[in-house]
Design a protein around this motif. Sequence first.
Motif, PDB file in Angstrom:
ATOM      1  N   PRO A 198       0.812  -1.227   0.000  1.00 29.29           N
ATOM      2  CA  PRO A 198       0.000   0.000   0.000  1.00 29.29           C
ATOM      3  C   PRO A 198       0.840   1.269   0.000  1.00 29.29           C
ATOM      4  O   PRO A 198       0.429   2.297  -0.557  1.00 29.29           O
ATOM      5  CB  PRO A 198      -0.815  -0.132   1.294  1.00 29.29           C
ATOM      6  CG  PRO A 198      -0.852  -1.597   1.576  1.00 29.29           C
ATOM      7  CD  PRO A 198       0.469  -2.133   1.096  1.00 29.29           C
TER       8      PRO A 198
ATOM      9  N   HIS B 151     -12.034  -3.150  -5.746  1.00 29.99           N
ATOM     10  CA  HIS B 151     -11.784  -4.529  -5.329  1.00 29.99           C
ATOM     11  C   HIS B 151     -13.022  -5.390  -5.571  1.00 29.99           C
ATOM     12  O   HIS B 151     -14.124  -5.041  -5.136  1.00 29.99           O
ATOM     13  CB  HIS B 151     -11.409  -4.569  -3.845  1.00 29.99           C
ATOM     14  CG  HIS B 151     -10.159  -3.807  -3.518  1.00 29.99           C
ATOM     15  ND1 HIS B 151      -8.911  -4.360  -3.576  1.00 29.99           N
ATOM     16  CD2 HIS B 151      -9.987  -2.510  -3.132  1.00 29.99           C
ATOM     17  CE1 HIS B 151      -8.007  -3.452  -3.237  1.00 29.99           C
ATOM     18  NE2 HIS B 151      -8.633  -2.321  -2.962  1.00 29.99           N
TER      19      HIS B 151
ATOM     20  N   PRO C 289     -14.320  -9.766  -5.925  1.00 28.97           N
ATOM     21  CA  PRO C 289     -13.888 -11.137  -5.624  1.00 28.97           C
ATOM     22  C   PRO C 289     -13.492 -11.903  -6.883  1.00 28.97           C
ATOM     23  O   PRO C 289     -13.944 -11.586  -7.988  1.00 28.97           O
ATOM     24  CB  PRO C 289     -15.117 -11.757  -4.959  1.00 28.97           C
ATOM     25  CG  PRO C 289     -16.271 -10.964  -5.495  1.00 28.97           C
ATOM     26  CD  PRO C 289     -15.764  -9.573  -5.685  1.00 28.97           C
ATOM     27  N   SER C 290     -12.658 -12.910  -6.722  1.00 29.56           N
ATOM     28  CA  SER C 290     -12.271 -13.773  -7.843  1.00 29.56           C
ATOM     29  C   SER C 290     -13.297 -14.889  -8.022  1.00 29.56           C
ATOM     30  O   SER C 290     -14.090 -15.173  -7.116  1.00 29.56           O
ATOM     31  CB  SER C 290     -10.881 -14.369  -7.596  1.00 29.56           C
ATOM     32  OG  SER C 290     -10.887 -15.133  -6.404  1.00 29.56           O
TER      33      SER C 290
ATOM     34  N   PRO D  33      -7.132 -14.433  -9.333  1.00 26.82           N
ATOM     35  CA  PRO D  33      -6.737 -13.110  -8.834  1.00 26.82           C
ATOM     36  C   PRO D  33      -5.785 -12.436  -9.814  1.00 26.82           C
ATOM     37  O   PRO D  33      -4.846 -13.061 -10.317  1.00 26.82           O
ATOM     38  CB  PRO D  33      -6.043 -13.429  -7.498  1.00 26.82           C
ATOM     39  CG  PRO D  33      -6.687 -14.694  -7.045  1.00 26.82           C
ATOM     40  CD  PRO D  33      -6.926 -15.496  -8.308  1.00 26.82           C
TER      41      PRO D  33
ATOM     42  N   LEU E 106      -4.795  -8.156 -11.652  1.00 31.85           N
ATOM     43  CA  LEU E 106      -5.031  -6.723 -11.761  1.00 31.85           C
ATOM     44  C   LEU E 106      -5.373  -6.407 -13.205  1.00 31.85           C
ATOM     45  O   LEU E 106      -4.624  -6.769 -14.116  1.00 31.85           O
ATOM     46  CB  LEU E 106      -3.777  -5.935 -11.342  1.00 31.85           C
ATOM     47  CG  LEU E 106      -3.300  -6.111  -9.908  1.00 31.85           C
ATOM     48  CD1 LEU E 106      -1.977  -5.394  -9.704  1.00 31.85           C
ATOM     49  CD2 LEU E 106      -4.334  -5.586  -8.918  1.00 31.85           C
TER      50      LEU E 106
ATOM     51  N   ASN F 101      -9.040  -4.737  -9.078  1.00 31.07           N
ATOM     52  CA  ASN F 101      -8.247  -5.697  -8.310  1.00 31.07           C
ATOM     53  C   ASN F 101      -9.108  -6.925  -8.034  1.00 31.07           C
ATOM     54  O   ASN F 101      -9.986  -6.908  -7.177  1.00 31.07           O
ATOM     55  CB  ASN F 101      -7.774  -5.062  -6.999  1.00 31.07           C
ATOM     56  CG  ASN F 101      -6.827  -5.968  -6.220  1.00 31.07           C
ATOM     57  OD1 ASN F 101      -6.619  -7.128  -6.584  1.00 31.07           O
ATOM     58  ND2 ASN F 101      -6.270  -5.448  -5.149  1.00 31.07           N
TER      59      ASN F 101
ATOM     60  N   GLY G 131      -9.789 -10.461  -6.604  1.00 33.12           N
ATOM     61  CA  GLY G 131      -9.334 -11.439  -5.618  1.00 33.12           C
ATOM     62  C   GLY G 131      -8.192 -10.982  -4.743  1.00 33.12           C
ATOM     63  O   GLY G 131      -7.391 -11.807  -4.298  1.00 33.12           O
ATOM     64  N   ASN G 132      -8.108  -9.650  -4.496  1.00 32.17           N
ATOM     65  CA  ASN G 132      -7.038  -9.123  -3.643  1.00 32.17           C
ATOM     66  C   ASN G 132      -5.684  -9.668  -4.084  1.00 32.17           C
ATOM     67  O   ASN G 132      -4.943 -10.291  -3.324  1.00 32.17           O
ATOM     68  CB  ASN G 132      -7.297  -9.473  -2.170  1.00 32.17           C
ATOM     69  CG  ASN G 132      -6.423  -8.643  -1.239  1.00 32.17           C
ATOM     70  OD1 ASN G 132      -5.956  -7.568  -1.605  1.00 32.17           O
ATOM     71  ND2 ASN G 132      -6.199  -9.149  -0.042  1.00 32.17           N
ATOM     72  N   TYR G 133      -5.377  -9.400  -5.340  1.00 33.75           N
ATOM     73  CA  TYR G 133      -4.174  -9.939  -5.978  1.00 33.75           C
ATOM     74  C   TYR G 133      -2.910  -9.592  -5.200  1.00 33.75           C
ATOM     75  O   TYR G 133      -2.733  -8.461  -4.744  1.00 33.75           O
ATOM     76  CB  TYR G 133      -4.065  -9.400  -7.402  1.00 33.75           C
ATOM     77  CG  TYR G 133      -2.765  -9.744  -8.095  1.00 33.75           C
ATOM     78  CD1 TYR G 133      -2.619 -10.955  -8.736  1.00 33.75           C
ATOM     79  CD2 TYR G 133      -1.708  -8.839  -8.099  1.00 33.75           C
ATOM     80  CE1 TYR G 133      -1.429 -11.277  -9.387  1.00 33.75           C
ATOM     81  CE2 TYR G 133      -0.519  -9.157  -8.739  1.00 33.75           C
ATOM     82  CZ  TYR G 133      -0.385 -10.366  -9.382  1.00 33.75           C
ATOM     83  OH  TYR G 133       0.780 -10.677 -10.007  1.00 33.75           O
ATOM     84  N   SER G 134      -2.040 -10.556  -5.049  1.00 31.42           N
ATOM     85  CA  SER G 134      -0.683 -10.333  -4.537  1.00 31.42           C
ATOM     86  C   SER G 134       0.284 -10.884  -5.563  1.00 31.42           C
ATOM     87  O   SER G 134       0.066 -11.957  -6.128  1.00 31.42           O
ATOM     88  CB  SER G 134      -0.473 -11.028  -3.185  1.00 31.42           C
ATOM     89  OG  SER G 134      -0.681 -12.428  -3.305  1.00 31.42           O
TER      90      SER G 134
END
Length: 245
Positions: free
Chosen positions: A11, A22, A24-25, A116, A118, A138, A140-143
């Motif tokens: 962040p 945001h 969900p996936s 997930p 972007l 975004n 699935g709260n992509y990482s």
Amino acid sequence: MKAMLLPSFGPQDMHPHTAVLHVPSHSTVLLVWRTTALMDHPMHLHGLKMEIIGVALPNREEDCTLSKCELNAFYESEDDVRELAASIPLGNAVMKDTFILPAGGAVVTRIHTQEPNLWYAHCHIAMHHFDGMAFILNVGNYSGNVRALPDDYPSCDSPFFQTHKSYPSCDCYENPNTVLSTYLTSDYKCSRDHLCHHVHSRAANLERYHFVGGDSIHSAHDLSGYAISFISLVIVFCIAISLRY
């Protein structure tokens, strides 16, 4: 600043004016797009197809001034949007990755998210795009997953083009028939394999397809195209004469 796709992104690396939505996936998501602008906007979403399930236009005389429109009141209720979506079975609406958001209007889209990731959404008018008419979806709260990125993936603090390959993957597609000779020449090369799909496309291999060129009219019937055109004109002329008299 780091690219959001990098696994080390956090962040603290995000620009304060970045707009992120945001969702969900592996889900069905309803997105309502609205604008107060007095002009239409071609909105584009990367990575996902959208079902267009609702379009609302403003009453220009009541809702708009010489400078802007009021925010369209259609689809403000979540219940109304869900009811609209329920009335249109999945897969029964027009699928788009770009649609026109009408001036002062609203559009309801339905997307089906996957893994997930972007995805970038923006207005396809370059000036509006560069002015910030865009946001990041975004899913699935992509990482970040470093294994999904090439070794020479650029970051914001590196040169725009940085590659470890000493040779291009393929020649870019050349179309000498482009208006005003604006086509890419043989000096242009594709830097990545995934940019070379055009090599096998029909457009890049026209010499393999047999067709008659030149300014002529072709017909699949026994009569020539010119004969069919002449007969059609005679019929139209006779109808016009009969209507006149």
